[in-house]
Structure formats: structure tokens, C-alpha cells
Design a protein around this motif. Structure first.
Motif, PDB file in Angstrom:
ATOM      1  N   PRO A 148       0.838  -1.206   0.000  1.00  0.00           N
ATOM      2  CA  PRO A 148       0.000   0.000   0.000  1.00  0.00           C
ATOM      3  C   PRO A 148       0.873   1.257   0.000  1.00  0.00           C
ATOM      4  CG  PRO A 148      -0.820  -1.596   1.584  1.00  0.00           C
ATOM      5  CD  PRO A 148       0.491  -2.114   1.109  1.00  0.00           C
ATOM      6  N   ALA A 149       0.347   2.355  -0.490  1.00  0.00           N
ATOM      7  CA  ALA A 149       1.111   3.604  -0.604  1.00  0.00           C
ATOM      8  C   ALA A 149       1.758   3.991   0.723  1.00  0.00           C
ATOM      9  CB  ALA A 149       0.181   4.729  -1.080  1.00  0.00           C
ATOM     10  N   ASN A 150       2.996   4.443   0.635  1.00  0.00           N
ATOM     11  CA  ASN A 150       3.771   4.909   1.795  1.00  0.00           C
ATOM     12  C   ASN A 150       3.989   3.818   2.838  1.00  0.00           C
ATOM     13  OD1 ASN A 150       3.778   7.638   0.743  1.00  0.00           O
ATOM     14  ND2 ASN A 150       1.652   7.804   1.455  1.00  0.00           N
ATOM     15  N   SER A 151       4.085   2.571   2.392  1.00  0.00           N
ATOM     16  CA  SER A 151       4.257   1.452   3.327  1.00  0.00           C
ATOM     17  C   SER A 151       5.517   0.643   3.034  1.00  0.00           C
ATOM     18  CB  SER A 151       3.032   0.522   3.276  1.00  0.00           C
ATOM     19  OG  SER A 151       1.854   1.209   3.625  1.00  0.00           O
ATOM     20  N   ASP A 152       6.514   1.269   2.418  1.00  0.00           N
ATOM     21  CA  ASP A 152       7.746   0.543   2.088  1.00  0.00           C
ATOM     22  C   ASP A 152       8.445  -0.002   3.330  1.00  0.00           C
ATOM     23  OD1 ASP A 152       7.434   0.861  -0.602  1.00  0.00           O
ATOM     24  OD2 ASP A 152       8.781   2.587  -0.780  1.00  0.00           O
ATOM     25  N   ASN A 153       8.159   0.588   4.486  1.00  0.00           N
ATOM     26  CA  ASN A 153       8.795   0.121   5.716  1.00  0.00           C
ATOM     27  C   ASN A 153       8.419  -1.325   6.040  1.00  0.00           C
ATOM     28  OD1 ASN A 153      10.506   0.812   8.046  1.00  0.00           O
ATOM     29  ND2 ASN A 153       8.637   0.419   9.230  1.00  0.00           N
ATOM     30  N   ILE A 154       7.294  -1.787   5.491  1.00  0.00           N
ATOM     31  CA  ILE A 154       6.891  -3.186   5.665  1.00  0.00           C
ATOM     32  C   ILE A 154       7.993  -4.103   5.131  1.00  0.00           C
ATOM     33  CG2 ILE A 154       5.269  -4.963   4.885  1.00  0.00           C
ATOM     34  CD1 ILE A 154       3.100  -2.853   4.834  1.00  0.00           C
ATOM     35  N   ILE A 155       8.573  -3.710   3.999  1.00  0.00           N
ATOM     36  CA  ILE A 155       9.633  -4.528   3.394  1.00  0.00           C
ATOM     37  C   ILE A 155      10.933  -4.366   4.164  1.00  0.00           C
ATOM     38  CG2 ILE A 155      10.833  -5.079   1.251  1.00  0.00           C
ATOM     39  CD1 ILE A 155       7.782  -5.448   1.138  1.00  0.00           C
ATOM     40  N   LYS A 156      11.256  -3.144   4.506  1.00  0.00           N
ATOM     41  CA  LYS A 156      12.512  -2.883   5.216  1.00  0.00           C
ATOM     42  C   LYS A 156      12.569  -3.599   6.561  1.00  0.00           C
ATOM     43  CE  LYS A 156      13.541   1.680   3.207  1.00  0.00           C
ATOM     44  NZ  LYS A 156      12.516   1.711   2.159  1.00  0.00           N
ATOM     45  N   SER A 157      11.430  -3.729   7.226  1.00  0.00           N
ATOM     46  CA  SER A 157      11.395  -4.371   8.545  1.00  0.00           C
ATOM     47  C   SER A 157      11.123  -5.874   8.457  1.00  0.00           C
ATOM     48  CB  SER A 157      10.321  -3.719   9.416  1.00  0.00           C
ATOM     49  OG  SER A 157       9.035  -3.898   8.845  1.00  0.00           O
ATOM     50  N   ARG A 158      11.018  -6.395   7.233  1.00  0.00           N
ATOM     51  CA  ARG A 158      10.752  -7.821   6.998  1.00  0.00           C
ATOM     52  C   ARG A 158       9.473  -8.278   7.707  1.00  0.00           C
ATOM     53  NH1 ARG A 158      16.464 -11.274   6.910  1.00  0.00           N
ATOM     54  NH2 ARG A 158      17.377 -10.221   5.100  1.00  0.00           N
ATOM     55  N   SER A 159       8.441  -7.484   7.563  1.00  0.00           N
ATOM     56  CA  SER A 159       7.144  -7.837   8.148  1.00  0.00           C
ATOM     57  C   SER A 159       6.340  -8.651   7.134  1.00  0.00           C
ATOM     58  CB  SER A 159       6.366  -6.570   8.534  1.00  0.00           C
ATOM     59  OG  SER A 159       7.071  -5.819   9.498  1.00  0.00           O
ATOM     60  N   SER A 203       5.917  -9.861  -1.795  1.00  0.00           N
ATOM     61  CA  SER A 203       5.708  -8.415  -1.822  1.00  0.00           C
ATOM     62  C   SER A 203       7.038  -7.668  -1.840  1.00  0.00           C
ATOM     63  CB  SER A 203       4.888  -7.987  -0.596  1.00  0.00           C
ATOM     64  OG  SER A 203       4.716  -6.580  -0.558  1.00  0.00           O
ATOM     65  N   LEU A 204       7.138  -6.647  -2.713  1.00  0.00           N
ATOM     66  CA  LEU A 204       8.304  -5.785  -2.832  1.00  0.00           C
ATOM     67  C   LEU A 204       7.913  -4.345  -2.541  1.00  0.00           C
ATOM     68  CD1 LEU A 204       8.243  -7.890  -5.473  1.00  0.00           C
ATOM     69  CD2 LEU A 204      10.391  -6.784  -5.986  1.00  0.00           C
ATOM     70  N   GLU A 205       8.911  -3.490  -2.393  1.00  0.00           N
ATOM     71  CA  GLU A 205       8.646  -2.053  -2.379  1.00  0.00           C
ATOM     72  C   GLU A 205       8.076  -1.668  -3.748  1.00  0.00           C
ATOM     73  OE1 GLU A 205      11.779   0.522  -1.068  1.00  0.00           O
ATOM     74  OE2 GLU A 205      12.497  -0.897   0.436  1.00  0.00           O
ATOM     75  N   ASN A 206       7.244  -0.629  -3.766  1.00  0.00           N
ATOM     76  CA  ASN A 206       6.577  -0.258  -5.015  1.00  0.00           C
ATOM     77  C   ASN A 206       7.543   0.132  -6.125  1.00  0.00           C
ATOM     78  OD1 ASN A 206       4.073  -0.820  -3.967  1.00  0.00           O
ATOM     79  ND2 ASN A 206       3.607   1.287  -3.410  1.00  0.00           N
ATOM     80  N   LYS A 207       8.603   0.864  -5.791  1.00  0.00           N
ATOM     81  CA  LYS A 207       9.556   1.251  -6.825  1.00  0.00           C
ATOM     82  C   LYS A 207      10.241   0.016  -7.422  1.00  0.00           C
ATOM     83  CE  LYS A 207      13.381   2.107  -3.552  1.00  0.00           C
ATOM     84  NZ  LYS A 207      14.073   0.845  -3.846  1.00  0.00           N
ATOM     85  N   ASP A 208      10.408  -1.025  -6.611  1.00  0.00           N
ATOM     86  CA  ASP A 208      11.061  -2.245  -7.079  1.00  0.00           C
ATOM     87  C   ASP A 208      10.145  -3.074  -7.974  1.00  0.00           C
ATOM     88  OD1 ASP A 208      13.312  -1.526  -5.680  1.00  0.00           O
ATOM     89  OD2 ASP A 208      12.862  -2.772  -3.933  1.00  0.00           O
ATOM     90  N   VAL A 209       8.880  -3.231  -7.569  1.00  0.00           N
ATOM     91  CA  VAL A 209       7.969  -4.002  -8.399  1.00  0.00           C
ATOM     92  C   VAL A 209       7.682  -3.264  -9.710  1.00  0.00           C
ATOM     93  CG1 VAL A 209       5.735  -3.147  -7.541  1.00  0.00           C
ATOM     94  CG2 VAL A 209       5.946  -5.509  -8.316  1.00  0.00           C
ATOM     95  N   GLU A 210       7.708  -1.934  -9.673  1.00  0.00           N
ATOM     96  CA  GLU A 210       7.505  -1.163 -10.900  1.00  0.00           C
ATOM     97  C   GLU A 210       8.682  -1.342 -11.873  1.00  0.00           C
ATOM     98  OE1 GLU A 210       6.810   2.733  -9.342  1.00  0.00           O
ATOM     99  OE2 GLU A 210       4.847   2.157  -8.502  1.00  0.00           O
ATOM    100  N   GLU A 211       9.893  -1.440 -11.325  1.00  0.00           N
ATOM    101  CA  GLU A 211      11.043  -1.711 -12.189  1.00  0.00           C
ATOM    102  C   GLU A 211      10.978  -3.144 -12.725  1.00  0.00           C
ATOM    103  OE1 GLU A 211      15.613  -0.637 -11.913  1.00  0.00           O
ATOM    104  OE2 GLU A 211      15.166  -2.314 -10.562  1.00  0.00           O
TER     105      GLU A 211
END
Length: 235
Positions: free
Chosen positions: A193-204, A212-220
Motif C-alpha cells: 500500500p502507498a507509503n508502506s515501504d517500511n513493511i519490506i525494510k522491517s521484513r514484516s 511483496s516488494l517495495e513499489n519502486k522495485d515491483v515497478e522496475e
């Protein structure tokens, strides 16, 4: 003459009733298939090993593994592979390592870039049924890909495969899951979800079983894959 007419009418009624019953049975069967309670007809011989099924543990796509760190994560894929519209996407494949929280893009079986990822809320172990919150393991293909209104992009995998169905049936036979359990469906790779990249960084691990990836990563990533791209998911 009257007797022949009656027999003809009875035959028409019986035939019509049989066709209606067959149609109703077919509709019911395909509903069960869509819900994950029945094996698709084209899979039956392989799922029940009536067609010389290969060993599940031989279903491995990548033999060369990336380093433990995030390979080339600081470099855009265009810098490594060039522009996606000029790339032979048939050479691209993906390896997901659940224990390392990592997704790696391969070009011609060579690792080129890794991304941090998270999984279903129960990340350890393979997926055997719907609702177990596990990410399935095995070799899959992207069967569809599209923008997602909540998670940026969605790469829909072809789970359950024949291998997935075999493992599901074996789990029922050995009592790991119940006979009334569904195999599950709609597993894919997507963003957050928007502005939730911390979910990935914290391995939640927050999904129902998707990667699930960060949005910028899945877009690439979305630019460099296509329908049919192979995705291997390992523990």
C-alpha cells in the motif's frame, strides 16, 4: 404409429434430461475447480501420477545462486540489462529465496539484480491449502500482469500447478490438511500500500501468501518480465 410417436417423445425427454444433467454437472465441476476443490481435467493424469510423474524435488530452475547480499540493488536494471523494450525477455527468469527474504532477477540463468521481499504471514514451509498464509514453493510462470489499485503492480502466478496439486493431495492423504480444504489460488508478486515501504525494510510478512516488494522495485521488475516468465520459489 401412436406407439412409435410416444417412444420418440420419451427418447427426446430422456435425452434432454441427460444433457441438462451433464451441463449442470459440468458447471458444478468447473466451479469446484475455480474454488480449488477439484483438479482440472488436463492435470489429472499428472497429479495422480498416472503419467510417469517426475520427482517434485527435481523441479529446480536455477543452479547458480546469487551472493547473500542484495546483488546490484543500488543499480537500475536498465544500467545492467539495457532498455526493456530492446531486451529478449525470454532470457529473463526469477528466483525467490524465502529464507533470505530476497528476489533475484536472472538473465540467461545468470543473477543480475536482487530485491528485498516479504511473504505470507507464515513464511516457513510450503503452501498446501488456502488460508494457511504460506507462500508456495516450486517453479511457476507469470500468467498475467497488470496495474493494481492498492499494491502498484501485480504479477499473477499460475499457482496451483500440477506439482502444487500433487503436494496438496499428498498432504490430505497423510493428514496434514483436511479433505475439505481447498488448494488455494490467486498467488502473485506485488507491491505494498502507498507509503508502506517500511513493511519490506522491517521484513514484516503481511500477505496472504504472495511475494511483496517495495513499489519502486515491483515497478522496475514489471518492465523486464512478461507473461510466461519463469519464477522459482524456494525455502
Amino acid at each position: 404409429m401412436e406407439l412409435k410417436k410416444r417412444r420418440s417423445n420419451i427418447w427426446i425427454i430422456v435425452s434432454s434430461a441427460s444433457l441438462l444433467l451433464l451441463a449442470a454437472s459440468s458447471v458444478f465441476y468447473w466451479k469446484l475447480v475455480r474454488l480449488g476443490y477439484a483438479v482440472p481435467i488436463p492435470y489429472i493424469l499428472d497429479v495422480f501420477c498416472l503419467n510417469n510423474c517426475p520427482a517434485d524435488d527435481l523441479n529446480i530452475l536455477h543452479n547458480q545462486f546469487p551472493p547473500d547480499n542484495l546483488l546490484n540493488y543500488d543499480k537500475p536494471l536498465t544500467q545492467i540489462l539495457g532498455e526493456p523494450d530492446k531486451l529478449d525477455k525470454n532470457r529473463i527468469s526469477i528466483l525467490v529465496e524465502k529464507s533470505k527474504y530476497k528476489l533475484t532477477v536472472y538473465n540467461n540463468k545468470q543473477p543480475v539484480k536482487s530485491y528485498p521481499v516479504v511473504f505470507g504471514a507464515s513464511p516457513a514451509g510450503d503452501k498446501f491449502k488456502a488460508g494457511d498464509l504460506r507462500t508456495p514453493e516450486g517453479v511457476f510462470r507469470i500468467k498475467d500482469m497488470y496495474p493494481h489499485e492498492t499494491w502498484s503492480k501485480f504479477l499473477w502466478l499460475d499457482y496451483p500447478t500440477k506439482q502444487s496439486w500433487r503436494k496438496h493431495i499428498k498432504a490430505k492423504q497423510n493428514g496434514t490438511i483436511g479433505w475439505g480444504d481447498s488448494v488455494g489460488s490467486e498467488v502473485g508478486i506485488h507491491g505494498v500500500p502507498a507509503n508502506s515501504d517500511n513493511i519490506i525494510k522491517s521484513r514484516s510478512n503481511w500477505t496472504l501468501g504472495c511475494v511483496s516488494l517495495e513499489n519502486k522495485d515491483v515497478e522496475e521488475l514489471y518492465q523486464f518480465v512478461q507473461k510466461g516468465t519463469a519464477v522459482e520459489i524456494s525455502q
